[in-house]
Enzyme design. Structure first.
Site, short mmCIF file in Angstrom:
data_model
loop_
_atom_site.label_atom_id
_atom_site.label_comp_id
_atom_site.label_asym_id
_atom_site.label_seq_id
_atom_site.Cartn_x
_atom_site.Cartn_y
_atom_site.Cartn_z
N GLU A 259 4.23 -4.91 7.77
CA GLU A 259 3.42 -3.86 8.39
C GLU A 259 3.87 -3.51 9.80
OE1 GLU A 259 2.20 -6.32 6.56
OE2 GLU A 259 0.79 -5.48 5.12
N ALA B 246 0.87 -1.17 0.00
CA ALA B 246 0.00 0.00 0.00
C ALA B 246 0.91 1.22 0.00
CB ALA B 246 -0.86 -0.02 1.25
N GLU C 17 -0.38 -9.39 -0.13
CA GLU C 17 -1.81 -9.70 0.07
C GLU C 17 -2.56 -9.84 -1.25
OE1 GLU C 17 -1.90 -6.40 2.89
OE2 GLU C 17 -2.95 -7.72 4.29
N GLY D 169 0.64 -5.00 1.22
CA GLY D 169 -0.52 -5.15 0.33
C GLY D 169 -0.19 -5.87 -0.97
N1 CAA Z 1 4.59 3.24 -0.74
C1 CAA Z 1 5.00 4.41 -1.31
N2 CAA Z 1 6.16 4.54 -1.96
C2 CAA Z 1 6.97 3.48 -1.99
C3 CAA Z 1 6.63 2.24 -1.41
C4 CAA Z 1 5.37 2.15 -0.77
N3 CAA Z 1 4.92 1.01 -0.23
N4 CAA Z 1 7.63 1.38 -1.60
C5 CAA Z 1 8.58 2.04 -2.29
N5 CAA Z 1 8.19 3.30 -2.52
C6 CAA Z 1 8.91 4.36 -3.23
C7 CAA Z 1 10.02 4.94 -2.37
O1 CAA Z 1 9.52 5.91 -1.48
C8 CAA Z 1 10.92 5.53 -3.45
O2 CAA Z 1 10.36 6.75 -3.88
P1 CAA Z 1 11.24 8.11 -3.88
O3 CAA Z 1 12.29 7.84 -4.92
O4 CAA Z 1 10.27 9.15 -4.27
O5 CAA Z 1 11.81 8.25 -2.52
C9 CAA Z 1 10.78 4.54 -4.60
O6 CAA Z 1 9.58 3.81 -4.33
C10 CAA Z 1 11.93 3.55 -4.68
O7 CAA Z 1 12.05 2.94 -3.41
P2 CAA Z 1 13.43 2.86 -2.61
O8 CAA Z 1 14.31 4.01 -2.95
O9 CAA Z 1 13.11 2.65 -1.17
O10 CAA Z 1 14.05 1.52 -3.26
P3 CAA Z 1 15.05 0.50 -2.58
O11 CAA Z 1 15.48 -0.41 -3.65
O12 CAA Z 1 16.09 1.19 -1.80
O13 CAA Z 1 14.14 -0.33 -1.52
C11 CAA Z 1 12.18 -1.51 -0.82
C12 CAA Z 1 13.08 -1.14 -2.01
C13 CAA Z 1 12.93 -2.42 0.13
C14 CAA Z 1 10.99 -2.25 -1.42
C15 CAA Z 1 11.70 -0.24 -0.08
O14 CAA Z 1 11.22 0.69 -1.03
C16 CAA Z 1 10.63 -0.48 0.93
O15 CAA Z 1 10.91 -0.99 2.01
N6 CAA Z 1 9.39 -0.08 0.60
C17 CAA Z 1 8.27 -0.21 1.51
C18 CAA Z 1 7.71 -1.60 1.53
C19 CAA Z 1 6.63 -1.74 2.56
O16 CAA Z 1 6.84 -1.55 3.73
N7 CAA Z 1 5.43 -2.13 2.10
C20 CAA Z 1 4.29 -2.37 2.96
C21 CAA Z 1 3.42 -1.17 3.05
S1 CAA Z 1 2.20 -1.34 4.33
C22 CAA Z 1 0.91 -2.13 3.62
O17 CAA Z 1 0.97 -2.57 2.49
C23 CAA Z 1 -0.33 -2.21 4.48
C24 CAA Z 1 -1.36 -3.17 4.05
O18 CAA Z 1 -1.43 -4.29 4.51
C25 CAA Z 1 -2.41 -2.78 3.13
#
Ligand code: CAA
Length: 256
Positions: free
Chosen positions: A131, A63, A111, A108
């Protein structure tokens, strides 16, 4: 438009394309995905749906965290319900929905993959329910579907640990059905879609319904549902074709 749709030989490939955010899902993309899948379900020219992510890095990185940053409890309820609605549309689809997990399937994204009927993963795929690292819990079905796929122990470990697992660990615990090199993932998923297309579409749909129903019923109730569905197929063109083709030593033709 963050969703691309390509139809070939009765297979629709839906690609989530928001690569600058690793295909993270905001409310607009969720609605677009829901409408696209519903459109595929009602389109008679489509027999199998494949969901994948654009690029080589992510299936869906979850998400949209920047959207969630601004949500209050009421907004989170709406966002959670919207995501759950999409996963129900996928899971309830009478047409098989296959996930081609081509990279990160996080939160998500994981999921959405577990709402799909089958998951094929690339070697570089990474799965997680991270999460708890964000002060959240899964909101699009992770606490409910994951235990049904990988068992309560494995699901608990993933959900309270929040750590990532690679494609081979996902395969080991039954989260991924198969693992392929990235450049073969889509072709292998299409190959499986073609295999399904050779089978009776009503039988496939009824099988999916019975398998889905197994979660909410006792064994006896489930067996009753199964035998009703089994018996109702008899006398239909599809079942006649399947049985006759075997006896006549020919390939069944279910779709023409
Ligand atoms: N939401 C919004 N933006 C996201 C994102 C997310 N879930 N995941 C990645 N991005 C964005 C980053 O913010 C970044 O954007 P900017 O360049 O504008 O800063 C871009 O995507 C590239 O990401 P990274 O620079 O972080 O890339 P990386 O290779 O260094 O890392 C990653 C990759 C490990 C996937 C890291 O991006 C990460 O940890 N992302 C979050 C993953 C996460 O926690 N997802 C779960 C969300 S909670 C959820 O989904 C709730 C639910 O149950 C519904």
């Amino acid at each position: 438009m963050f969703i691309k749709k390509e139809i070939n030989d009765q297979i629709c490939i839906i690609t989530i394309d928001r690569q600058d955010a690793l295909n993270a899902m905001n409310p607009d993309i969720l609605r677009e995905l829901d409408q696209t899948i519903k459109g595929c379900i009602s389109d008679q020219s489509i027999g199998v749906i494949i969901i994948t992510g654009a690029g080589e890095k992510a299936f869906i990185a979850g998400a949209d965290i920047k959207v969630m940053q601004n949500l209050d409890s009421k907004g989170a309820l709406e966002f959670g319900k919207l995501g759950q609605e999409v996963t129900m549309t996928i899971e309830d689809s009478p047409k098989p929905v296959l996930a081609a997990v081509n990279g990160f399937a996080l939160g998500g994204g994981c999921e959405i993959s577990i709402a799909c009927h089958v998951r094929f993963a690339s070697e570089n795929a990474m799965f997680a329910q991270p999460e708890v690292k964000l002060g959240l819990i899964p909101g699009w079905g992770g606490t409910q579907r994951l235990p049904r796929i990988v068992g309560k122990g494995n699901a608990t470990e993933l959900i309270i640990g929040g750590h990532m697992i690679d494609a081979h660990e996902a395969l080991r615990i039954g989260l991924a059905n198969k693992v392929f090199p990235q450049d073969q993932l889509l072709d292998e998923t299409i190959k499986f879609a073609k295999l399904i297309l050779g089978n009776g579409p009503d039988c496939v749909a009824e099988s999916l319904r019975c398998i889905n129903d197994s979660a909410g019923h006792s064994l006896i109730e489930g067996l009753n549902l199964e035998v009703e569905a089994f018996s109702e197929l008899f006398g239909t063109d599809e079942t006649n074709e399947g049985l006759n083709a075997f006896v006549e030593k020919r390939k069944p033709d279910f779709r023409n």
